[in-house]
Enzyme design. Structure first.
Site, mmCIF file in Angstrom:
data_model
loop_
_atom_site.group_PDB
_atom_site.id
_atom_site.type_symbol
_atom_site.label_atom_id
_atom_site.label_comp_id
_atom_site.label_asym_id
_atom_site.label_seq_id
_atom_site.Cartn_x
_atom_site.Cartn_y
_atom_site.Cartn_z
ATOM 1 N N ARG A 140 0.840 -1.202 0.000
ATOM 2 C CA ARG A 140 0.000 0.000 0.000
ATOM 3 C C ARG A 140 0.876 1.253 0.000
ATOM 4 O O ARG A 140 1.955 1.281 0.601
ATOM 5 C CB ARG A 140 -0.856 -0.008 1.259
ATOM 6 C CG ARG A 140 -1.791 1.173 1.476
ATOM 7 C CD ARG A 140 -3.050 1.010 0.715
ATOM 8 N NE ARG A 140 -4.125 1.871 1.211
ATOM 9 C CZ ARG A 140 -5.027 2.420 0.423
ATOM 10 N NH1 ARG A 140 -4.967 2.240 -0.886
ATOM 11 N NH2 ARG A 140 -5.997 3.149 0.925
ATOM 12 N N THR A 410 -10.132 0.262 -8.641
ATOM 13 C CA THR A 410 -8.994 -0.644 -8.529
ATOM 14 C C THR A 410 -9.058 -1.686 -9.640
ATOM 15 O O THR A 410 -9.914 -1.634 -10.509
ATOM 16 C CB THR A 410 -9.037 -1.390 -7.180
ATOM 17 O OG1 THR A 410 -10.386 -1.812 -6.943
ATOM 18 C CG2 THR A 410 -8.612 -0.527 -6.037
ATOM 19 N N VAL A 429 -4.542 2.766 -8.326
ATOM 20 C CA VAL A 429 -3.977 4.125 -8.284
ATOM 21 C C VAL A 429 -5.019 5.074 -7.682
ATOM 22 O O VAL A 429 -4.899 6.280 -7.758
ATOM 23 C CB VAL A 429 -3.528 4.628 -9.676
ATOM 24 C CG1 VAL A 429 -2.310 3.863 -10.162
ATOM 25 C CG2 VAL A 429 -4.662 4.582 -10.694
ATOM 26 N N ASN A 430 -6.066 4.493 -7.106
ATOM 27 C CA ASN A 430 -7.177 5.169 -6.438
ATOM 28 C C ASN A 430 -8.202 5.685 -7.444
ATOM 29 O O ASN A 430 -8.856 4.887 -8.087
ATOM 30 C CB ASN A 430 -6.698 6.270 -5.493
ATOM 31 C CG ASN A 430 -7.757 6.578 -4.426
ATOM 32 O OD1 ASN A 430 -8.541 5.708 -4.056
ATOM 33 N ND2 ASN A 430 -7.791 7.797 -3.943
ATOM 34 N N GLU A 449 -3.554 8.538 -3.697
ATOM 35 C CA GLU A 449 -3.911 7.754 -2.519
ATOM 36 C C GLU A 449 -4.034 8.582 -1.247
ATOM 37 O O GLU A 449 -4.648 8.138 -0.274
ATOM 38 C CB GLU A 449 -2.884 6.639 -2.316
ATOM 39 C CG GLU A 449 -3.479 5.354 -1.809
ATOM 40 C CD GLU A 449 -4.442 4.728 -2.803
ATOM 41 O OE1 GLU A 449 -5.632 4.578 -2.448
ATOM 42 O OE2 GLU A 449 -4.033 4.387 -3.912
ATOM 43 N N GLY A 501 -13.496 -1.530 -7.147
ATOM 44 C CA GLY A 501 -14.640 -0.627 -7.132
ATOM 45 C C GLY A 501 -14.789 0.160 -5.852
ATOM 46 O O GLY A 501 -15.898 0.487 -5.437
#
Length: 622
Positions: A140, A410, A429-430, A449, A501
């Site tokens: 992350r 995502t 990548v958000n 992010e 999602g």
């Protein structure tokens, strides 16, 4: 391997194939005018000094109506057919599921850049067939060293848009860490297909083409994005060829030099120069100091299954655990069936979302009680007693304290190899195309992010305060909804599941799990079935009502809508939803029962892989 072997892993840094397919909802016109998708000419793939050639692999694959494959050997289920095939090629060359995962993730970063890429991060669950547990590999993104909880006080928009919204990317570091532990193939081999797709061009899929259209303003406002996705000032559309030569060069450097090229080399240096020029605060020191977090996966035992997943800052596994334990409190699978079962699930999800905002990065926050509660059957029973079959309630009934975090899109894939090593990985990548910035000198889309953190000045429309456990601190990881899981029964692999999602991921993975593993619905129907979503605030049940990329219409049935209305739910149609991939192993139809895989008893059942029709991907099988 057993428990000792798993602990050691925590410390450790060809032939013809036969494919069996079951065709679902065939579209006659597509089959008449489009070559059958996913029949890839694998003889055109070469490694080393030889040249790749992509005749039809790079063509109209996203129009396939084949969302299901079966195999007694190995399967890959990604949300883009090319990436499923590329992952499978690595398995056919003798690679581990992790080798296939690296190649699949890199492919997705090229052909599905609005959702994933090496400028972002991911969660990966690896379940070795020869171990009794699984590893959780947390790649992350983290907050830069110069970040602070008040950094967006005077510019709230910069939290989600622009280079200042970027966290330190972790995907390359995480993929490399996983490969060091499990990989069998050379590192550079795993990069070759993605490099070729980036440099020689890839065909824009219908789903990606739609995203480019929706994000036209974002793309046209950034020189880097515009050069790649709107060359000559004209937005690319489905069927066009897209080139990202600089990304191909960056991938080539990482392939040849290892992760060091990104975190302490030329790729990183160029990336940082572009980020700083665009107004970001990332430094080379941030890249050099990034650390992958490798732990044992969270293990949840519920309803006869063991679910292996990510610990916080992912809220997915513990959130799934809480909802399933609430539903288990009813005492019978029959209590989950039909419209009443749907109402109970919606109510359980609302309670879960109220509690999950007490989570955060465990390296920075004391969240042990919240995690313990969310994993506790007795705590779930208390909540279940607050659910009534004849009504729903306004948000305050669920005792929520904090404003809900709305994270974004995502990409997810599931892989099982011939030894039954399994990988479930969600990458992001958000927001679509991240913060709306592409680094011109590296071709990398910058993540946004930082928008997944809460900040003191954030107030929801009902004036709830933001969650302090998710405030920004240097090197901290933000809360996430990503839910990659591996499912066991009697210590044997029976499933790999995950979704993409944003905030819809947890309810979507939950419904796929319930549909197949608890209600016994066939795998494709379990994924294909219309879903409902709830975010607690607004107090609305969103139900799927949309036509997906292959022309299929997905909509919740009228009787279920009417039942929910009779329980006082407010309903709203949703032209969208999360995208789930699923792999199932049928143990009752096993082959070579009791085969030893490196000293561990492994049942080899028939594998069924599903790529969600909502995005038009296609799985691949040996």
């Amino acid at each position: 391997m057993g428990q000792e072997g798993l602990e050691a892993l925590l410390l450790a840094t060809d032939g013809n194939c036969r494919r069996r397919r079951r065709w679902s909802k065939p579209l006659l016109l597509i089959l008449l005018f489009t070559p059958i998708a996913c029949l890839v000419l694998r003889e055109n793939f070469y490694f080393g000094e030889e040249k790749f050639d992509y005749p039809d692999l790079n063509g109209r694959l996203q129009t396939s109506s084949s969302y299901i494959v079966e195999s007694q050997q190995a399967v890959v289920a990604a949300d883009d057919s090319r990436c499923s095939e590329i992952g499978l090629i690595m398995l056919e060359k003798g690679g581990h599921a992790v080798d296939a995962s690296v190649a699949t993730a890199l492919c997705l970063g090229v052909v599905s850049p609005m959702s994933s890429g090496i400028g972002g991060g991911a969660f990966m669950v690896v379940r070795p067939s020869s171990a009794s547990g699984a590893l959780a590999i947390d790649m992350r993104e983290t907050a830069p060293a110069a970040a602070s909880q008040n950094m967006y006080e005077h510019n709230a928009g910069a939290k989600s848009e622009g280079a200042l919204s970027m966290g330190v990317p972790g995907e390359i570091a995480g993929l490399h860490a996983a490969w060091l532990r499990f990989g069998k193939l050379p590192w550079r081999t795993l990069f070759e297909p993605a490099i070729r797709l980036a440099k020689e061009g890839f065909i824009v899929s219908p789903y990606v083409g739609g995203c480019i259209t929706k994000q036209a303003e974002k793309i046209m406002n950034d020189p880097g994005l515009r050069d790649v996705f709107a060359p000559n000032g004209k937005l690319l559309k489905s069927g066009d060829k897209c080139y990202n030569v600089e990304l191909g060069n960056s991938l080539h450097a990482v392939a040849e030099q290892g992760a060091e090229a990104f975190y302490n080399g030329t790729v990183g240096e160029r990336l940082i120069q572009d980020v700083r020029k665009a107004g970001g605060i990332l430094t080379m020191e941030d890249l050099r100091n990034y650390e992958v977090r490798v732990t044992r996966a969270v293990s949840v035992n519920v309803m006869g299954y063991e679910i292996l997943g990510m610990p916080p800052p992912s809220s997915g596994t513990v959130g799934l655990s809480l909802v399933l334990n609430i539903l288990d409190s009813y005492g019978s699978i029959d209590d989950l069936k039909g419209p009443l079962g749907l109402h109970r699930m919606v109510e359980a999800v609302k309670h879960m979302f109220a509690i999950r905002m007490d989570l955060g990065d465990p390296d920075f926050e004391n969240i042990s009680k919240t995690v313990s509660d969310m994993l506790s059957p007795s705590f779930a029973k208390i909540i279940q007693e607050r659910i009534f079959d004849n009504t729903t309630f306004p948000p305050e009934y669920y005792m929520h304290r904090w404003s809900q975090l709305m994270d974004h899109g995502t990409s997810h894939f599931c892989i099982v190899d011939s030894d039954r090593n399994a990988v479930s990985m969600t990458t992001t990548v958000n927001s679509q195309f991240g913060g709306g910035v592409l680094s011109p000198s590296t071709g990398i889309v910058l993540n946004n992010e930082m928008d997944d953190f809460s900040i003191p000045t954030d107030l929801s429309h009902d004036k709830l305060p933001p969650a302090p456990t998710n405030f920004i601190k240097p090197n901290k990881r933000p809360l996430s909804s990503m839910t990659p899981i591996v499912v066991l029964k009697d210590k044997q692999l029976v499933g790999v599941v995950g979704g993409s999602g944003g905030l819809d991921i947890i309810p979507a993975v939950l419904q796929v799990f319930i549909n197949h593993f608890l209600l016994g619905i066939e795998p494709l129907a379990a994924v294909d079935s219309a879903r409902v979503y709830h975010r607690l605030i607004p107090n609305v049940v969103s139900y799927e009502n949309w036509t997906v990329v292959d022309g299929e219409h997905i909509e919740l049935s009228e009787d279920r809508k009417e039942f929910l209305r009779s329980r006082h739910h407010q309903l709203q149609a949703k032209a969208g939803g999360a995208i789930c991939q699923l792999v199932v192993q049928n143990l009752s139809n096993s082959v070579d029962l009791g085969r030893k895989v490196r000293g561990h008893n492994v049942v080899l059942g028939e594998l069924t892989a599903i790529s969600d029709p909502r995005k038009g991907g296609c799985p691949a099988a040996m």
